[in-house]
Design a protein around this motif. Structure first.
Motif, PDB file in Angstrom:
ATOM      1  N   LEU A 155      -6.284   1.827  -4.495  1.00  0.00           N
ATOM      2  CA  LEU A 155      -4.465   2.013  -5.016  1.00  0.00           C
ATOM      3  C   LEU A 155      -3.939   1.638  -5.702  1.00  0.00           C
ATOM      4  O   LEU A 155      -2.739   1.637  -6.425  1.00  0.00           O
ATOM      5  CB  LEU A 155      -3.281   1.503  -3.573  1.00  0.00           C
ATOM      6  CG  LEU A 155      -3.951   2.632  -1.943  1.00  0.00           C
ATOM      7  CD1 LEU A 155      -3.465   1.825  -1.057  1.00  0.00           C
ATOM      8  CD2 LEU A 155      -3.487   3.953  -2.337  1.00  0.00           C
TER       9      LEU A 155
ATOM     10  N   GLY B 209      -1.429   3.225   3.191  1.00  0.00           N
ATOM     11  CA  GLY B 209      -0.655   4.381   3.566  1.00  0.00           C
ATOM     12  C   GLY B 209      -0.564   5.121   4.130  1.00  0.00           C
ATOM     13  O   GLY B 209      -1.170   5.599   5.252  1.00  0.00           O
TER      14      GLY B 209
ATOM     15  N   ALA C 297       1.082  -0.785   0.300  1.00  0.00           N
ATOM     16  CA  ALA C 297      -0.523   0.457  -0.054  1.00  0.00           C
ATOM     17  C   ALA C 297       0.968   1.112  -0.266  1.00  0.00           C
ATOM     18  O   ALA C 297       0.704   2.545  -0.474  1.00  0.00           O
ATOM     19  CB  ALA C 297      -1.016  -0.118   0.889  1.00  0.00           C
ATOM     20  N   GLU C 298       1.921   1.560   0.847  1.00  0.00           N
ATOM     21  CA  GLU C 298       3.056   2.469   1.011  1.00  0.00           C
ATOM     22  C   GLU C 298       3.511   2.668  -0.677  1.00  0.00           C
ATOM     23  O   GLU C 298       3.329   3.839  -1.005  1.00  0.00           O
ATOM     24  CB  GLU C 298       4.184   2.691   2.512  1.00  0.00           C
ATOM     25  CG  GLU C 298       4.684   3.794   2.885  1.00  0.00           C
ATOM     26  CD  GLU C 298       3.369   4.176   3.998  1.00  0.00           C
ATOM     27  OE1 GLU C 298       2.898   5.354   3.382  1.00  0.00           O
ATOM     28  OE2 GLU C 298       2.612   3.413   4.457  1.00  0.00           O
TER      29      GLU C 298
ATOM     30  N   PRO D 128       2.913   6.305  -6.986  1.00  0.00           N
ATOM     31  CA  PRO D 128       1.404   5.107  -8.908  1.00  0.00           C
ATOM     32  C   PRO D 128       2.466   5.387 -10.232  1.00  0.00           C
ATOM     33  O   PRO D 128       1.566   4.717 -10.402  1.00  0.00           O
ATOM     34  CB  PRO D 128       0.517   6.590  -8.595  1.00  0.00           C
ATOM     35  CG  PRO D 128       1.694   7.862  -7.835  1.00  0.00           C
ATOM     36  CD  PRO D 128       2.743   7.354  -7.385  1.00  0.00           C
TER      37      PRO D 128
ATOM     38  N   GLU E   9       1.551   3.368  -3.034  1.00  0.00           N
ATOM     39  CA  GLU E   9       0.142   5.286  -2.982  1.00  0.00           C
ATOM     40  C   GLU E   9       1.635   6.168  -3.215  1.00  0.00           C
ATOM     41  O   GLU E   9       1.486   7.660  -3.951  1.00  0.00           O
ATOM     42  CB  GLU E   9       0.230   5.741  -1.131  1.00  0.00           C
ATOM     43  CG  GLU E   9      -0.219   7.187  -1.118  1.00  0.00           C
ATOM     44  CD  GLU E   9      -0.547   6.742   0.365  1.00  0.00           C
ATOM     45  OE1 GLU E   9      -2.176   6.869   0.501  1.00  0.00           O
ATOM     46  OE2 GLU E   9       0.277   7.482   1.387  1.00  0.00           O
ATOM     47  N   ARG E  10       2.927   6.026  -2.722  1.00  0.00           N
ATOM     48  CA  ARG E  10       4.625   7.284  -2.808  1.00  0.00           C
ATOM     49  C   ARG E  10       5.253   6.868  -4.386  1.00  0.00           C
ATOM     50  O   ARG E  10       4.945   7.641  -4.875  1.00  0.00           O
ATOM     51  CB  ARG E  10       4.936   6.432  -2.316  1.00  0.00           C
ATOM     52  CG  ARG E  10       4.415   6.880  -0.916  1.00  0.00           C
ATOM     53  CD  ARG E  10       4.907   8.033  -0.008  1.00  0.00           C
ATOM     54  NE  ARG E  10       6.528   9.223   0.165  1.00  0.00           N
ATOM     55  CZ  ARG E  10       6.334   9.756   0.550  1.00  0.00           C
ATOM     56  NH1 ARG E  10       5.035  10.611   1.282  1.00  0.00           N
ATOM     57  NH2 ARG E  10       7.688  10.308   1.111  1.00  0.00           N
TER      58      ARG E  10
END
Length: 401
Positions: free
Chosen positions: A207, A335, A169-170, A176, A173-174
């Motif tokens: 995401l 995220g 997820a992280e 894309p 999100e960071r």
């Protein structure tokens, strides 16, 4: 560190704590705070580096986000405990010695074994050579640098447990611009109730994380991962979160260990084969009525507190009491702007209650940031470490005094 400690001639009772993870730090702070006025007790904490590793937040470091540096010796300055920087290379349970960096020998009267666990990179061919892990801040920073150099491509996160979910997820999100694929044998959030599990899956979908459930990786190559069904997934970067292993030092020291190499303890957290050794955190196979604890900060810190309290009791001529622990929650970040928190029964089975969205983000971040302030509070008020959530409420450990 005094020459008396190295030579083993000190008159004080020498307590040696190996590993300054969540459990080891709790043990060191608790015991030092409880014995600081005693001249007959010497507490020494051994760790490979001076900086405390926030393993709960390494997925942030892996995406280039900065964490506040927390220095172990600075915290110990107010406790009277000694700090030794070095890597443990051998334990001799008969001679009661520990070798550091293959060059120094420390003697102990009581040992607290808390060396923790790392990603099991030997489990599948190619992982050691081609995959990244989140075992340390350095490992996470190395991954962040690699991701920053990618203009596009695919990142495969292997392991659908909580570390894998948070990392996928992280990264999504960071970054894309990257295609993120989460691969695992089980569905993400499998231990959660249906509502929490559905929320987690919807967040991953939002995401853009592709999820491959029921998939086992059999080999990692420089540009792909191979699956048990004969298919493969192209990968520019592979992050391995699928399984952990513990140090072989306990087994080599002839401590009784389980099939995973964890020290088998009695009800008080002492080694069943060597009563002068306590085992805590991920390094220990600690059985409760519902089964063996799985490694988390949530259970690790209480084991460290309990070991410290038990040693303090023994120094006062009292018997240690059984360790009892119940899980309380499973917080998962999705995220920086989303999260889900599953509240649990003491055996870690899901309750009907869960938090989602911004409230869950606040809850998760509060929990993740709590260990260091908790250690600082324990320095001044050791008894504060004896409160832990159990069965949906905070309960004082029976052996807090």
């Amino acid at each position: 560190m005094s020459a008396a400690h190295e030579a083993g001639t000190a008159s004080a009772h020498r307590v040696l704590i190996l590993g300054a993870g969540y459990a080891g730090m709790a043990a060191a702070i608790q015991l030092a705070a409880r014995t600081r006025r005693r001249t007959d007790v010497q507490v020494t904490l051994v760790n490979g580096q001076e900086r405390f590793t926030e393993r709960l937040r390494l997925h942030l470091v892996a995406t280039g986000q900065q964490l506040r540096e927390m220095h172990i010796p600075a915290l110990l300055d107010d406790t009277g405990a000694q700090f030794v920087r070095g890597w443990v290379t051998a334990v001799d349970a008969q001679a009661k010695t520990v070798r550091i960096d293959d060059s120094r020998v420390l003697h102990y009267d009581t040992l607290v074994y808390g060396l923790g666990s790392v990603a099991d990179t030997a489990l599948v061919p190619g992982v050691e050579e081609y995959a990244y892990t989140l075992d340390s801040a350095e490992d996470a920073a190395s991954l962040a640098e690699r991701l920053a150099r990618l203009a596009g491509g695919t990142v495969v996160v292997v392991g659908s447990g909580l570390t894998g979910v948070e990392s996928a997820a992280e990264i999504a999100e960071r970054h894309p611009e990257l295609n993120v694929v989460l691969v695992g044998r089980q569905e993400p959030g499998v231990t959660m109730n249906p509502r929490a599990r559905a929320y987690l899956r919807a967040a991953l979908d939002r995401l853009g994380v592709q999820v491959r459930c029921g998939a086992a990786v059999t080999k990692v190559l420089p540009d792909s991962v191979e699956l048990a069904d004969g298919t493969s997934i192209a990968a520019d970067v592979v992050l391995w979160t699928g399984g952990t292993r513990v140090s072989p030092l306990a087994a080599a020291a002839d401590l009784t260990v389980d099939q995973r190499g964890r020290v088998v303890t009695d009800a008080t957290l002492r080694s069943v084969s060597h009563p002068d050794v306590y085992a805590i955190g991920d390094a220990a196979a600690i059985r409760q009525g519902y089964g063996v604890l799985h490694g988390t900060c949530q259970s690790g810190m209480p084991t460290g507190v309990h070991a410290a309290v038990s040693i303090a009791r023994a120094l006062d001529g009292k018997l240690p009491r059984p360790f009892r622990f119940g899980y309380y929650h499973t917080p998962v970040s999705l995220g920086r702007h989303d999260a889900v928190v599953q509240f649990t029964h003491p055996d870690d089975s899901p309750r009907r209650v869960c938090l989602t969205g911004r409230v869950a983000v606040w809850y998760k971040e509060t929990v993740s940031a709590s260990p260091w302030p908790t250690y600082r509070r324990m320095v001044k008020l050791p008894s504060s470490g004896a409160f832990w959530p159990r069965g949906g409420r905070f309960t004082r450990l029976r052996d807090a005094r």
